[in-house]
Design an enzyme around this catalytic site. Structure first.
Site, PDB file in Angstrom:
ATOM      1  N   HIS A  28       0.833  -1.204   0.000  1.00 43.82           N
ATOM      2  CA  HIS A  28       0.000   0.000   0.000  1.00 43.82           C
ATOM      3  C   HIS A  28       0.868   1.255   0.000  1.00 43.82           C
ATOM      4  CE1 HIS A  28      -3.323   2.694   0.949  1.00 43.82           C
ATOM      5  NE2 HIS A  28      -2.578   3.189   1.928  1.00 43.82           N
ATOM      6  N   GLU A  29       1.899   1.277   0.836  1.00 44.61           N
ATOM      7  CA  GLU A  29       2.750   2.457   0.936  1.00 44.61           C
ATOM      8  C   GLU A  29       3.565   2.678  -0.330  1.00 44.61           C
ATOM      9  OE1 GLU A  29       3.010   4.713   3.369  1.00 44.61           O
ATOM     10  OE2 GLU A  29       1.447   3.774   4.573  1.00 44.61           O
ATOM     11  N   LEU A  30       3.998   1.609  -0.965  1.00 50.76           N
ATOM     12  CA  LEU A  30       4.796   1.735  -2.188  1.00 50.76           C
ATOM     13  C   LEU A  30       3.937   2.156  -3.378  1.00 50.76           C
ATOM     14  CD1 LEU A  30       7.029  -1.443  -1.819  1.00 50.76           C
ATOM     15  CD2 LEU A  30       7.790   0.923  -1.609  1.00 50.76           C
ATOM     16  N   ASN A 138      13.194  10.786  14.908  1.00 49.55           N
ATOM     17  CA  ASN A 138      11.780  10.960  15.249  1.00 49.55           C
ATOM     18  C   ASN A 138      11.592  12.199  16.116  1.00 49.55           C
ATOM     19  OD1 ASN A 138       8.944   9.645  15.490  1.00 49.55           O
ATOM     20  ND2 ASN A 138       9.521  10.060  17.601  1.00 49.55           N
ATOM     21  N   ARG A 141      11.698  15.492  14.209  1.00 46.63           N
ATOM     22  CA  ARG A 141      10.522  15.821  13.404  1.00 46.63           C
ATOM     23  C   ARG A 141       9.443  16.518  14.222  1.00 46.63           C
ATOM     24  NH1 ARG A 141      11.864  11.017  10.411  1.00 46.63           N
ATOM     25  NH2 ARG A 141      10.805   9.650  11.877  1.00 46.63           N
ATOM     26  N   ARG A 183       1.971   6.249  11.370  1.00 42.22           N
ATOM     27  CA  ARG A 183       2.423   7.625  11.547  1.00 42.22           C
ATOM     28  C   ARG A 183       1.292   8.424  12.179  1.00 42.22           C
ATOM     29  NH1 ARG A 183       4.702   6.747   6.306  1.00 42.22           N
ATOM     30  NH2 ARG A 183       2.959   7.790   5.291  1.00 42.22           N
ATOM     31  N   GLY A 190       9.105  10.598   6.424  1.00 42.36           N
ATOM     32  CA  GLY A 190       9.425   9.313   7.031  1.00 42.36           C
ATOM     33  C   GLY A 190       8.496   8.227   6.541  1.00 42.36           C
ATOM     34  N   GLY A 194      10.752   3.598  11.487  1.00 42.61           N
ATOM     35  CA  GLY A 194      11.836   3.794  12.441  1.00 42.61           C
ATOM     36  C   GLY A 194      11.548   3.234  13.822  1.00 42.61           C
ATOM     37  N   LEU A 195      10.351   3.478  14.349  1.00 38.20           N
ATOM     38  CA  LEU A 195      10.024   3.017  15.692  1.00 38.20           C
ATOM     39  C   LEU A 195       9.824   1.505  15.737  1.00 38.20           C
ATOM     40  CD1 LEU A 195       7.637   5.867  16.898  1.00 38.20           C
ATOM     41  CD2 LEU A 195      10.071   5.544  17.401  1.00 38.20           C
TER      42      LEU A 195
END
Length: 234
Positions: A28-30, A138, A141, A183, A190, A194-195
């Protein structure tokens, strides 16, 4: 034996479900940057444009390529954090944290609070360093003016904390933000990985990661590691 088999089966099912969700979320993100690139290319081919307009189109496509590159790199980091640690060495975590703070990028300059007590640990220092880098990125940001980094040891564990003076994390989102691609604000830069890497790295070292409201008024992320640790299989 029956209970052990049932527990192992449930663990494998949960791992398979988590992997399936990660693949679906990644797809989905791509899809979004790919669709944007396809649209820009189609429009450029459909009508004549001058050099400046073509350059602007290429710049927008280049931005999406950068997004895809960052996302695929983060996905590889997630996969690596969930499976294998690199070579482990005896280190002083104070040195690892100092290096991360020194190379911190954009945003307010992090302040490393004094710590005079040695923090020995046998770990994959590179993996721990990447986790701290992600916490600092993080914080950058969301911070307004301040980011503070601290270490403390006690009760059999070492705690590396990164906190900021930003808006903080709502209590109801304190667990969800560690899930891949989650997010709080979709318009922030981002990939939302990361988390997830932070928590997986902590787990592989037998520790944990959490977020609470910090004294600065914003989020306080804690990477909690056994004071004398050997990697765990999770």
């Amino acid at each position: 034996l029956r209970h052990s088999v049932a527990a192992a089966t449930a663990a494998r099912r949960d791992a398979r479900d988590a992997e399936a969700r990660l693949i679906a979320d990644a797809a989905h993100e791509l899809r979004t940057p790919l669709a944007t690139m396809r649209l820009e290319v189609d429009l450029a081919l459909r009508r004549v444009r001058d050099a400046d307009a073509l350059r602007a189109t290429l710049e927008r496509v280049g931005t999406e390529v950068d997004r895809l590159t960052a996302m695929t790199t983060a996905l590889l980091d997630v996969e690596g954090a969930s499976r294998d640690l690199g070579e482990q060495h005896n280190v002083d975590l104070r040195d690892v944290v100092k290096e991360c703070v020194a190379r911190a990028g954009a945003g307010p300059t992090p302040t490393l609070l004094p710590c005079t007590t040695p923090m020995p640990m046998r770990c994959d220092a590179d993996a721990i360093g990447r986790a701290i880098d992600n916490l600092l990125a993080n914080a950058a940001r969301f911070a307004r003016d301040r980011i503070e980094v601290s270490l403390r040891s006690g009760d059999g564990e070492t705690v590396i904390a990164v906190e900021d003076d930003g808006p903080g994390v709502p209590p109801e989102a304190a667990e969800a933000i560690f899930a891949p691609f989650h997010r709080l604000q979709r318009d922030r830069d981002g990939a939302g990985l990361g988390l997830a890497i932070v928590r997986q790295t902590a787990a592989r070292h037998g520790g944990s990661a959490r977020v609470v409201r910090g004294p600065l008024g914003g989020a306080r992320f804690e990477l909690r590691l056994p004071a004398s640790s050997s990697p765990q299989a999770v």
